[in-house]
Scaffold this motif. Sequence first.
Motif, PDB file in Angstrom:
ATOM      1  N   ARG A  29      10.949  -1.010   9.262  1.00 29.84           N
ATOM      2  CA  ARG A  29       9.916  -0.472  10.483  1.00 29.84           C
ATOM      3  C   ARG A  29       9.247   0.860  10.056  1.00 29.84           C
ATOM      4  N   HIS A  30       9.973   1.676   9.515  1.00 27.18           N
ATOM      5  CA  HIS A  30       9.584   3.006   9.592  1.00 27.18           C
ATOM      6  C   HIS A  30       8.822   3.409   7.917  1.00 27.18           C
ATOM      7  N   ARG A  31       9.200   2.766   7.041  1.00 25.54           N
ATOM      8  CA  ARG A  31       8.612   2.751   5.641  1.00 25.54           C
ATOM      9  C   ARG A  31       8.638   4.397   5.043  1.00 25.54           C
ATOM     10  N   PRO A  32       9.878   4.738   4.904  1.00 24.46           N
ATOM     11  CA  PRO A  32       9.981   6.081   4.049  1.00 24.46           C
ATOM     12  C   PRO A  32       9.596   5.985   2.375  1.00 24.46           C
ATOM     13  N   GLU A  33       9.240   6.907   2.055  1.00 25.40           N
ATOM     14  CA  GLU A  33       8.729   7.035   0.623  1.00 25.40           C
ATOM     15  C   GLU A  33       9.955   7.130  -0.402  1.00 25.40           C
ATOM     16  N   ILE A  34      10.951   7.924   0.023  1.00 29.42           N
ATOM     17  CA  ILE A  34      12.040   8.371  -0.848  1.00 29.42           C
ATOM     18  C   ILE A  34      13.400   7.954   0.248  1.00 29.42           C
ATOM     19  N   ILE A  35      14.363   7.595  -0.373  1.00 33.09           N
ATOM     20  CA  ILE A  35      15.744   7.147   0.086  1.00 33.09           C
ATOM     21  C   ILE A  35      16.943   7.736  -0.959  1.00 33.09           C
ATOM     22  N   GLY A  54      24.834   7.565 -23.504  1.00 30.86           N
ATOM     23  CA  GLY A  54      26.076   8.410 -23.507  1.00 30.86           C
ATOM     24  C   GLY A  54      25.991   9.742 -23.433  1.00 30.86           C
ATOM     25  N   GLY A  55      24.843  10.261 -22.695  1.00 34.32           N
ATOM     26  CA  GLY A  55      24.477  11.825 -22.301  1.00 34.32           C
ATOM     27  C   GLY A  55      24.066  12.325 -23.479  1.00 34.32           C
ATOM     28  N   ASN A  56      23.427  11.625 -24.475  1.00 32.24           N
ATOM     29  CA  ASN A  56      22.944  12.279 -25.378  1.00 32.24           C
ATOM     30  C   ASN A  56      21.336  12.834 -25.088  1.00 32.24           C
ATOM     31  N   ILE A  57      20.797  11.998 -24.409  1.00 36.50           N
ATOM     32  CA  ILE A  57      19.646  12.368 -23.816  1.00 36.50           C
ATOM     33  C   ILE A  57      19.501  12.586 -22.470  1.00 36.50           C
ATOM     34  N   MET A  58      18.335  13.145 -21.742  1.00 35.27           N
ATOM     35  CA  MET A  58      18.219  13.130 -20.319  1.00 35.27           C
ATOM     36  C   MET A  58      16.753  12.514 -20.101  1.00 35.27           C
ATOM     37  N   ALA A  59      17.081  11.423 -19.499  1.00 35.38           N
ATOM     38  CA  ALA A  59      15.719  10.408 -19.147  1.00 35.38           C
ATOM     39  C   ALA A  59      15.180  10.756 -17.777  1.00 35.38           C
ATOM     40  N   THR A  60      13.824  10.925 -17.562  1.00 34.98           N
ATOM     41  CA  THR A  60      13.402  10.852 -16.217  1.00 34.98           C
ATOM     42  C   THR A  60      12.594   9.712 -15.885  1.00 34.98           C
ATOM     43  N   ILE A  61      13.203   9.049 -14.840  1.00 33.82           N
ATOM     44  CA  ILE A  61      12.530   7.745 -14.344  1.00 33.82           C
ATOM     45  C   ILE A  61      11.667   7.905 -13.207  1.00 33.82           C
ATOM     46  N   ILE A  62      10.651   7.084 -13.304  1.00 31.52           N
ATOM     47  CA  ILE A  62       9.812   6.832 -11.962  1.00 31.52           C
ATOM     48  C   ILE A  62       9.827   5.509 -11.233  1.00 31.52           C
ATOM     49  N   THR A  63       9.402   5.328 -10.093  1.00 30.78           N
ATOM     50  CA  THR A  63       9.111   4.157  -9.455  1.00 30.78           C
ATOM     51  C   THR A  63       7.473   4.355  -9.182  1.00 30.78           C
ATOM     52  N   PRO A  64       6.650   3.814 -10.038  1.00 29.02           N
ATOM     53  CA  PRO A  64       5.248   3.897  -9.854  1.00 29.02           C
ATOM     54  C   PRO A  64       4.631   3.146  -8.694  1.00 29.02           C
ATOM     55  N   ASN A  65       5.195   1.904  -8.995  1.00 31.09           N
ATOM     56  CA  ASN A  65       4.441   0.836  -7.993  1.00 31.09           C
ATOM     57  C   ASN A  65       5.136   0.164  -6.952  1.00 31.09           C
ATOM     58  N   HIS A  66       6.433   0.597  -6.653  1.00 37.04           N
ATOM     59  CA  HIS A  66       7.008   0.172  -5.554  1.00 37.04           C
ATOM     60  C   HIS A  66       7.431   1.314  -4.695  1.00 37.04           C
ATOM     61  N   ARG A  67       7.943   1.011  -3.282  1.00 35.75           N
ATOM     62  CA  ARG A  67       8.443   1.877  -2.450  1.00 35.75           C
ATOM     63  C   ARG A  67       9.506   1.280  -1.425  1.00 35.75           C
ATOM     64  N   ASN A  93       0.874  -1.034   0.134  1.00 31.40           N
ATOM     65  CA  ASN A  93      -0.094  -0.061  -0.066  1.00 31.40           C
ATOM     66  C   ASN A  93       1.003   1.356  -0.113  1.00 31.40           C
ATOM     67  N   LEU A  94       1.026   2.131  -0.935  1.00 29.15           N
ATOM     68  CA  LEU A  94       1.627   3.123  -1.309  1.00 29.15           C
ATOM     69  C   LEU A  94       1.505   4.168  -0.172  1.00 29.15           C
ATOM     70  N   GLU A  95       0.410   4.192   0.218  1.00 29.52           N
ATOM     71  CA  GLU A  95       0.050   5.407   1.139  1.00 29.52           C
ATOM     72  C   GLU A  95       0.679   5.059   2.709  1.00 29.52           C
ATOM     73  N   ASP A  96       1.254   3.851   2.755  1.00 32.44           N
ATOM     74  CA  ASP A  96       1.791   3.294   4.010  1.00 32.44           C
ATOM     75  C   ASP A  96       3.131   3.815   4.259  1.00 32.44           C
ATOM     76  N   TYR A  97       3.654   4.520   3.215  1.00 26.33           N
ATOM     77  CA  TYR A  97       4.986   4.988   3.044  1.00 26.33           C
ATOM     78  C   TYR A  97       5.144   6.484   2.787  1.00 26.33           C
ATOM     79  N   ARG A  98       5.529   7.138   4.022  1.00 25.35           N
ATOM     80  CA  ARG A  98       5.868   8.587   4.139  1.00 25.35           C
ATOM     81  C   ARG A  98       7.253   8.892   4.542  1.00 25.35           C
ATOM     82  N   GLY A  99       7.637  10.253   3.989  1.00 28.57           N
ATOM     83  CA  GLY A  99       8.870  10.603   4.490  1.00 28.57           C
ATOM     84  C   GLY A  99      10.109  10.594   3.495  1.00 28.57           C
ATOM     85  N   VAL A 100      10.962  11.573   3.389  1.00 24.76           N
ATOM     86  CA  VAL A 100      12.368  11.606   2.680  1.00 24.76           C
ATOM     87  C   VAL A 100      13.276  11.212   3.747  1.00 24.76           C
TER      88      VAL A 100
END
Length: 303
Positions: free
Chosen positions: A156-162, A209-222, A66-73
């Motif tokens: 134990r504490h479930r942060p959303e970002i590390i 090789g630095g030719n593009i900048m990619a923005t990556i997300i982690t939508p389903n896991h924490r 449950n993604l809502e269980d994870y909070r904090g940076v």
Amino acid sequence: MAYLRVSERLCIGCAACVPTCPFGALEMAEGLARVNERCTDCGACLESCPVEALVLDRPEVAAGVNLEDYRGVWVAVELQSKRPAPVSLELLGKGRELADELEVPLSALLLGDGVERLAERLFSHGADVVHLAEHRLLGRYSTDAFVEAAAQVIERHRPEIILFGATANGRDWAGALATRLHTGLTADCTELAIDRENRRLLQTRPAFGGNIMATIITPNHRPQMATVRSKVFLPRPMPGHQGQLVRDEAALSEAELKAVLKRFIAAEPEVNIADAQVIVAGGRGVGRPENFRLVRELAEALG
């Protein structure tokens, strides 16, 4: 396993999708587009199909998560010469910004042996909470011990970002820990931002090789995990800032670790170019070895 598929009912064999794949994962066979083993499910091809025959069946969130269980940076603090590494203080500065955006506390994860005194320095760089786990097996970095201790605290504490520094130890620690926690990891990020609507960390890094900048997300896991190189962000000292020290237990046993560090032989002190503001370098253009004297004189003149 690729989650991208081609609907044979809809595909008209126009081949418009084939050149859009940066990995060469789309090809034509028997008049229809086919997905081969090089597919990474990046989705770059989806909008190219005029009849919407390309379908990306993304997996659902794993049962019980449950993604809502994870909070904090959180910032995973790396120690160098018995003090927080510069990159860890830089990440606290960026972490402060991300935490404020999400309206959550900023925490520092501090592992070691006899390192409680360092908590005040972390508070003074923006940490609201310091999660301290001390054990004799954490006196020096080792993969097994640090991954096991960190996993216990994080579960134990479930942060959303590390966030981790992209140092030799940081990359090793983050990669093994992400595997242990069954989550994703983006390496060597050059920018971090927040998608507030979905509480997602937008992790930007160079690709191809630095030719593009990619923005990556982690939508389903924490948690969402990223490593960042030194000097990408600036520290944000906050003199007088106070925080909470939380002592977390790390249950470690030598018998359960695959490797235990018994002896550490320190190398001779060297200049760490990662900490340098200015680097003076010379190459083959100087002509002869003795001409490097001019390079050294310039470096000395610049201090």
